[in-house]
Enzyme design. Sequence first.
Site, PDB file in Angstrom:
ATOM      1  N   ASP A 466      44.390  56.133  50.912  1.00 47.61           N
ATOM      2  CA  ASP A 466      43.421  55.433  50.071  1.00 47.61           C
ATOM      3  C   ASP A 466      43.819  55.657  48.626  1.00 47.61           C
ATOM      4  OD1 ASP A 466      41.959  54.709  52.156  1.00 47.61           O
ATOM      5  OD2 ASP A 466      40.336  56.143  51.907  1.00 47.61           O
ATOM      6  N   ASP A 787      37.863  57.774  53.999  1.00 44.57           N
ATOM      7  CA  ASP A 787      36.626  58.459  53.639  1.00 44.57           C
ATOM      8  C   ASP A 787      35.405  57.684  54.104  1.00 44.57           C
ATOM      9  OD1 ASP A 787      36.876  56.355  51.951  1.00 44.57           O
ATOM     10  OD2 ASP A 787      36.908  57.502  50.101  1.00 44.57           O
ATOM     11  N   ASP A 791      36.437  53.539  58.218  1.00 38.19           N
ATOM     12  CA  ASP A 791      37.816  54.010  58.395  1.00 38.19           C
ATOM     13  C   ASP A 791      37.992  54.682  59.753  1.00 38.19           C
ATOM     14  OD1 ASP A 791      38.776  53.148  55.973  1.00 38.19           O
ATOM     15  OD2 ASP A 791      38.129  54.948  54.916  1.00 38.19           O
TER      16      ASP A 791
END
Length: 1118
Positions: A466, A787, A791
């Site tokens: 990310d 997070d 996901d």
Amino acid sequence: MTNNVADHHPGNSVAEGNHEGDFGCSMVELRNLMELRSAEAVARISDSYGGVQTVCKRLKTSPVEGLSGNPTDLEKRRQVFGQNFIPPKKAKTFLQLVWEALQDVTLIILEIAAIISLGLSFYHPPGGDNELCGQSSGGVEDEGEAQAGWIEGAAILFSVIIVVLVTAFNDWSKEKQFRGLQSRIEQEQKFTVIRKGQVIQIPVAEIVVGDIAQIKYGDLLPADGILIQGNDLKIDESSLTGESDQVKKSLDKDPMLLSGTHVMEGSGRMVVTAVGINSQTGIIFTLLGAGEGDEEKKVKKGKKTGAPENRNKAKTQDGVALEIQPLKSQEGVENEEKEKKKVKVPKKEKSVLQGKLTRLAVQIGKAGLIMSAITVIILVLYFVIDTFGVQRRPWLAECTPIYIQYFVKFFIIGVTVLVVAVPEGLPLAVTISLAYSVKKMMKDNNLVRHLDACETMGNATAICSDKTGTLTMNRMTVVQAYVGDTHYRQIPDPEAILPKVLDLIVNGVAINSAYTSKILPPEKEGGLPRQVGNKTECALLGFVLDLKQDYQAVRNEVPEEKLYKVYTFNSVRKSMSTVLKNSDNSFRMYSKGASEIILRKCTKILDKNGDPRMFKVKDRDEMVKKVIEPMACHGLRTICLAFRDFPADAEPDWDSENEILSDLTCIAVVGIEDPVRPEVPDAILKCQRAGITVRMVTGDNINTARAIATKCGILLPGEDFLCLEGKEFNRLIRNEKGEVEQEQLDKIWPKLRVLARSSPTDKHTLVKGIIDSTVGDQRQVVAVTGDGTNDGPALKKADVGFAMGIAGTDVAKEASDIILTDDNFTSIVKAVMWGRNVYDSISKFLQFQLTVNVVAVIVAFTGACITQDSPLKAVQMLWVNLIMDTFASLALATEPPSESLLLRKPYGRNKPLISRTMMKNILGHAVYQLTIIFTLLFVGEKLFDIDSGRNAPLHSPPTEHYTIVFNTFVMMQLFNEINARKIHGERNVFEAIYRNPIFCTVVLGTFAAQIIIVEFGGKPFSCSGLTLSQWFWCIFIGVGELLWGQLICTVPTSHLKFLKEAGHGITKEEIPEEELPEDVDEIDHAEMELRRGQILWFRGLNRIQTQADVSWYQPWAV
């Protein structure tokens, strides 16, 4: 609703503390209430209780103020309604673990051999002195051996006891560590509740019935409750019901919230009605019986507790993806079928190392079996031919017991050869290495939840990371703004903005953001203000404060209960909107979100006088070019604020979201900066050097993503890399039906470095595509960071899933293998280093161990065949084999990692455990040791001028000759242990040896023990004391190992074409499909593999495998 609340909230704080009477409803009533669903529940709440407000009243709590937090009141609630704690399963006792370790087949065979040997040593058959029975076999049954005959059996039994205790202790400490980890994860889990009108976070275990809990996107609900107020709340209840559809929750349709379920969207408040074993999850645990409790917990950690992945239920792997993207729905079932075949295979050998160790152990086991069988056959044939052929003796009945005794003796020599052939220390080395790494990784901010993830990480070839919080600092600030036709490059002066526009900005930010997001004063004097909650919202609130306005005053004026309708942010909308009802019954809606998405829905924009003017497509394009792209190219995230007024005459249909979110008026566009973490560029460079490709997957604008990727070093100038947006990515990889085509994906992923404006489905598709890809010579090993709640599927699909410890939602943590406690990318690099270190530690141990084994087997084999007596006695063998190996595994498995581990490419799935360089070292050192031992054995007595130990007469005490052979053998192993510290052909074997105190202690300790054995071991160890000069010679020959090691380094491996490698990985094609159980839970698989797989049956193979057919490990080999 607000009035209701006001009626009784003062009663809470005062009366409650001294109220001794019972609460207005019992635990059983509440339990029964929580078992109802939807309409039935709504009816029961209004009939029996007169609404949720009355439930709060009866529980003596206030929907707005919460509980008073008075300790006596909290304690009373715990006594009446129970604690929020589900007791775990009782741990296995040490004795149970000992009993489990004893079940090992080969240990049982060893025990039987030892007991037979003991029995025979005390049994002196009649007719033993009969001349006719012959004395054919030289030194086998001399008196010294006969007197000490029991020692051998006892020593074998003793070794079995040591192995069992070590194994049991290992299992016990692993279980303890796992529980410690579990409780640490549980202690760290906090939840937001309201007490005394203050929003505070408390550990989940402290929640009591009557608490008012705030719930938001990504939470894992810790207790059962009834919704008091909710905004667009959707819950995933699959962990309880097995249904993968998200359930909408609202006061009038379905207000029941259950523990163990995940909040997928929205926010709200609930009153807690059941905790711990009385909650829905608790009831299930109780039904399963505490015995199953822990297993269940582990299952819940990884997969949902519902039905195991049913074929017909689109769940877990692709389930969420199917929901988010209707495009894939036709794929559903047949895709699941394909998935099963394709995905499960690599998953079953999830741990690369275990696959290789399995194979290696099988190979060694077979070799050892063959050697020991040949030894026994040769000894028996020699005896039979010599006795009945050469000496032509008849087989006499009274001689049978003596002959049997000979055969047992031969069998035990065979067993000794086998015991020596197999590396007993291997399972120990694996366990120690993993446990040590996991402990140390804690210090490096890696909380490892599944042991094998640690070692898989060493093989990683790709990391999909990310952006926000991992590569950047996740400390967001507004640095540019576009308001009233003016682009401000820094925060504008409040005077520069018209009061009515300023008012719109303040209300648009203060009201249209989660009320849990706020800015608090700094903890330290002169520090930065603390950002709590969503960081993007905090940046906007910070912007309001920079404009010298107060957002809290606005929020106090418009409490959450007054919000008419909230469309919360999610990954599909990429925006958030809040509707307020005005006093004249008209409505105003504030919206904020990704600028390109909101601007597309704007038809007007506020000009410099604060009046709306038309905003056409060409105006928008110009704004994108002149404002948004320049901001994005500086790596800023652009957010647009807008509003819309609805007239009072007719209330719009709030469910038709597309119509509501249109015809907006743009107030302002702000650019938010999230600086790159200073240590990240260096960490990414290390990854690239280590042969790991870093890809950035983000929901941000492509220009912002490209700018950040360049700052991080993911994109290098002048290189041919792809940066794609989610839409474009999907267009390139899907066919007309909307199905993902692997070959299309294979053209894209090798060059893809940045995926922007991506949905969680895109992330999952990318990860799955890279893992399933057959491009390149071996399968990619992919690590993923995540997070958000969405996901989950990608984290689970990846070989190693990293969840963020600070910003991560509970759902993401549940799906992950490792939790990054500091959310920092550099911690991932440390995980790679530790993973590679585990792999190398085991290779080092193998190099040392196999040298010992090759030498010992050949010595025992030739000795038995030439002199009918092994030069190294059984007890000496056991000392070398068991004790030294155990300590060597401790010494070599605890080598700390060094940066140099990151200078080589990943080993990959097919690279053998024992490389050709290692094979060269093993055979090279074996040649040196064998030459020395055979020289000492056959001409040693002349060199040292002592009596020969060969064919020593009867009744003779242990000879100096054989003691020197044994002592030299041990000294060579000791110095070779230092050589084994390097496996890639490095010359400096002493490098950083002082950094490993365990290694130094083990080497010195073993040396001291050897002195004691030789000087005081006497008969049991078949040793006689040596003179000082003999000791020096033994040590000198040992040091020769180090010099010989330098010589071996000089021989280039490339010239030794004949060398074979060993311990290859298992390729997909070799796994028969029917051997893959359908619903094996992969999370438990890791733990089971480690427990059963390595420890029990490695030892299984190793002690003695007298079944010539090694088929019983095939299930494990998978």
